[in-house]
Enzyme design. Sequence first.
Site, PDB file in Angstrom:
ATOM      1  N   LYS A 199       0.864  -1.181   0.000  1.00  0.00           N
ATOM      2  CA  LYS A 199       0.000   0.000   0.000  1.00  0.00           C
ATOM      3  C   LYS A 199       0.896   1.225   0.000  1.00  0.00           C
ATOM      4  O   LYS A 199       1.674   1.444   0.932  1.00  0.00           O
ATOM      5  CB  LYS A 199      -0.878  -0.025   1.257  1.00  0.00           C
ATOM      6  N   HIS A 326     -10.223  -7.183  -4.563  1.00  0.00           N
ATOM      7  CA  HIS A 326      -9.861  -6.131  -3.612  1.00  0.00           C
ATOM      8  C   HIS A 326     -10.324  -6.560  -2.219  1.00  0.00           C
ATOM      9  O   HIS A 326     -11.222  -7.377  -2.079  1.00  0.00           O
ATOM     10  CB  HIS A 326     -10.586  -4.857  -4.043  1.00  0.00           C
TER      11      HIS A 326
END
Length: 430
Positions: A199, A326
């Site tokens: 991330k 996701h």
Amino acid sequence: MNTALVIEDVRLTPILVSDPPLLNTQGVHQPYTPRLIVEVVTRGGTTGVGETYGDGAYLEPARSLAEALPGRAVTDLNGLFALADEVCDGSHATADDRVDAGGLRGVRNAGKIRLSVVSAFEVACLDALGKAQGLPVHALLGGKVRDSVEYSAYLFYRWAAHPGPGEADDWGAALDPAGVVAQARRFADTYGFGSFKLKGGVFEPEREIAAIRALAEAFPGRPLRLDPNGAWSVPTSLYVAEQLKDVLEYLEDPTSGTDGMAAVAAGTDVPLATNMCVTTPAEIPEAFARDAVRIVLSDHHYWGGLHRTRELAGICRTFGVGLSMHSNTHLGISLAAMTHVAATVPDLAYACDSHYPWQTEDVITERHTFTGGRLTVSDAPGLGVELDRDRLAALHRRWLEDDGTHRERDDAAAMRAADPDWTTPEVPRW
Ligand SMILES: O=C([O-])[C@@H](O)[C@@H](O)[C@H](O)[C@@H](O)C(=O)[O-]
Ligand SMILES: [Mg+2]
């Protein structure tokens, strides 16, 4: 109609689940994150469970749907969508196309929120139906095409602890390439994950490029992904793509919006993936026509459940777009649902995302265990998970006792605990 499959009662339980101090471009995760657990009870005495986002915007439509559902059969899934359209008032959510404050989940409009609510009811109905029929959910979706589903390690820059009082977990901080590699090593050793997603959008791009380079060196040949949640401009995205083109499996949402993604896609061979610019059916035609994305990260919450995820898979297949999944602070019920639907999609060429290893609290009696980076697809009736009522009650108590601080996920607000001047950064940030 088989009256045993008629819904008699629906129970909604909002909960707060502990969440580590994971950083993203908007801020940091709060110590607790809201989720909503949905239980559907049939006249035959079977209970099915589902799970979705638990912020306030989801609770109101969920209550309307829960009130209207009794008397319908768990088999009437098409009717469920029509019912939701009828009873879920859209007034609680403004239709806009900005990235929402906490979730980095693409557009936020009433239709998408409604589908996220319906997803939990759809999964609960499938769980109940499967349990009543003695069939696993994957069988209700046409049957599994694989016995296990691959997940990837979801790496985050993070602090050792949330600001203020409270206990730290044993992961420590990860704020530089060495910290990211150590985190990846632990993920690989503990769960066997073979691919890694970082991330990003937290630090300036050079620092994140260095982290990916360090991962490539530590894990040669392994698929690597970087996801700054749309924080970069088109030129910055192209620069990062150029720097990392030899090691990235894909670049995820480097920039915000279909226009920007199409411009990046036109300037690099690195495949682009998204869970931000294609999260609703309305966004598909333009994004696919302009070749803005090569991989859609489906999320059964966004798309309205498992059948709709399979429909999305069919559309992607038709247009030669890849599919993966996701993930966002979900618990074991949603992970079970993800695994069932992923098991039925023939051309799932990418390991799915999962936040699950970061979620140390759960509402099921037996946690899922990743082995070799994979989860075995359950053949038990329904989802194959059982609610832990004591845990559910304890996490609900936490929600009841909360003063409102944690009932809405707000990563920027959490960041202000450490940096009082922090506001959600404008994009592009770099
Ligand atoms: O939990 C986070 O910080 C993630 O940034 C999450 O909000 C995103 O929705 C997500 O995981 C993603 O892949 O964009
Ligand atoms: Mg993403």
